[in-house]
Design an enzyme around this catalytic site. Structure first.
Site, PDB file in Angstrom:
ATOM      1  N   GLU A 211       3.033   6.025  12.603  1.00  0.00           N
ATOM      2  CA  GLU A 211       1.606   6.290  12.411  1.00  0.00           C
ATOM      3  C   GLU A 211       0.803   5.488  13.436  1.00  0.00           C
ATOM      4  O   GLU A 211       0.909   4.264  13.493  1.00  0.00           O
ATOM      5  CB  GLU A 211       1.156   5.924  10.996  1.00  0.00           C
ATOM      6  CG  GLU A 211      -0.324   6.217  10.794  1.00  0.00           C
ATOM      7  CD  GLU A 211      -0.850   5.850   9.418  1.00  0.00           C
ATOM      8  OE1 GLU A 211      -2.082   5.681   9.291  1.00  0.00           O
ATOM      9  OE2 GLU A 211      -0.035   5.732   8.481  1.00  0.00           O
TER      10      GLU A 211
ATOM     11  N   ASP B  35       6.902   3.343  -1.334  1.00  0.00           N
ATOM     12  CA  ASP B  35       7.211   1.922  -1.142  1.00  0.00           C
ATOM     13  C   ASP B  35       8.524   1.550  -1.821  1.00  0.00           C
ATOM     14  O   ASP B  35       9.036   0.448  -1.623  1.00  0.00           O
ATOM     15  CB  ASP B  35       6.100   1.052  -1.753  1.00  0.00           C
ATOM     16  CG  ASP B  35       4.763   1.230  -1.058  1.00  0.00           C
ATOM     17  OD1 ASP B  35       4.752   1.478   0.160  1.00  0.00           O
ATOM     18  OD2 ASP B  35       3.721   1.100  -1.736  1.00  0.00           O
TER      19      ASP B  35
ATOM     20  N   ARG C  65       6.257   1.912   5.224  1.00  0.00           N
ATOM     21  CA  ARG C  65       6.235   0.565   5.809  1.00  0.00           C
ATOM     22  C   ARG C  65       7.543  -0.163   5.521  1.00  0.00           C
ATOM     23  O   ARG C  65       7.570  -1.379   5.323  1.00  0.00           O
ATOM     24  CB  ARG C  65       5.031  -0.241   5.316  1.00  0.00           C
ATOM     25  CG  ARG C  65       3.682   0.463   5.505  1.00  0.00           C
ATOM     26  CD  ARG C  65       2.524  -0.359   4.969  1.00  0.00           C
ATOM     27  NE  ARG C  65       1.371   0.510   4.711  1.00  0.00           N
ATOM     28  CZ  ARG C  65       0.269   0.134   4.082  1.00  0.00           C
ATOM     29  NH1 ARG C  65       0.153  -1.115   3.647  1.00  0.00           N
ATOM     30  NH2 ARG C  65      -0.723   0.985   3.881  1.00  0.00           N
TER      31      ARG C  65
END
Length: 242
Positions: free
Chosen positions: A109, A229, A8
């Site tokens: 995704e 992350d 992300r």
């Protein structure tokens, strides 16, 4: 060589799935970014993980219940105490246009397990093709039917199967899905599994790896990539790994 995908974006230190997070991933030396896509009420592809906007923005409601214009007014950095100002929810087009000026890979995704977004696959593939990013794109989903469909529609784009629990006879299953790789929860991954997959020409990219000890283990296993992350931390550990 194990690649580093910023999950992300650099979601550990920046608002997830925002251009700010993706720009930081590039600065941190990541090899690629991972992002999530869904469709708005008016059929636009937006980059957001949850099916609702509640957790990551200052708004409330379902992504598919709001128009693109409505979603753009929300602040995806609202939970970061003003550190990053106003970060709008990106359109996939915006991210891919930027990616074209970089060398980064992108894992898209498809968030179509809870809500069966009609045409999400076709619209995503069309954008990837429009930007000429077929060879730098991976498509993944927990919805394996969707991945099998993507393989039929766009055989030139890699597909990978996401899963949480160990698969029984995974090689027969992955072959039936005609997938190029697997994206397992990292706790299911062993050195033997990685070696077996790679012997069969399948990529293994575990998620989501934030602890340095687990990073070290995955690098030792020789996985094809990790999702993290904290791409900057992962890059530092990768350089320390012999």
């Amino acid at each position: 060589m194990t690649l580093i995908f910023a999950h992300r974006g650099a979601a550990g230190t920046y608002p997830e799935n925002t251009m700010a997070a993706f720009l930081e991933a590039e600065r941190a030396g990541a090899d690629g970014i991972e992002l999530d896509v869904q469709l708005t009420k008016d059929g636009e592809i937006v980059v957001i993980h949850d099916e609702t906007v509640d957790r990551t923005t200052d708004g409330s409601g379902w992504v598919h219940g709001m128009t693109y214009r409505e979603l753009r007014k929300l602040n995806a950095a609202a939970k970061w105490d003003g550190r990053y100002g106003h970060c709008p929810i990106p359109h996939l087009e915006e991210v891919l246009a930027w990616l074209g000026s970089t060398r980064l890979f992108v894992n898209i995704e498809l968030k179509n397990s809870l809500i069966a977004y009609e045409t999400l696959e076709q619209k995503t593939i069309a954008l990837v093709r429009r930007h000429g990013l077929e060879k730098r794109t991976l498509l993944s989903s927990f919805n394996h039917n969707s991945m099998r469909f993507c393989r039929t529609v766009a055989p030139e784009i890699e597909t990978a199967l996401l899963y949480m629990e160990p698969l029984y006879d995974p090689w027969t299953y992955v072959r039936a899905m005609k997938a190029d790789g697997v994206h397992p929860y990292h706790r299911t991954v062993t050195a033997a599994f990685v070696a077996d997959a790679q012997r069969r020409g399948l990529a293994v990219r575990p998620f989501t790896i934030n602890k340095t000890e687990v990073m070290k283990t995955m690098f030792a296993y020789g996985v094809d990539a990790i999702f993290t992350d904290h791409p900057r931390r992962a890059k530092e550990w990768k350089e320390k790994t012999p």
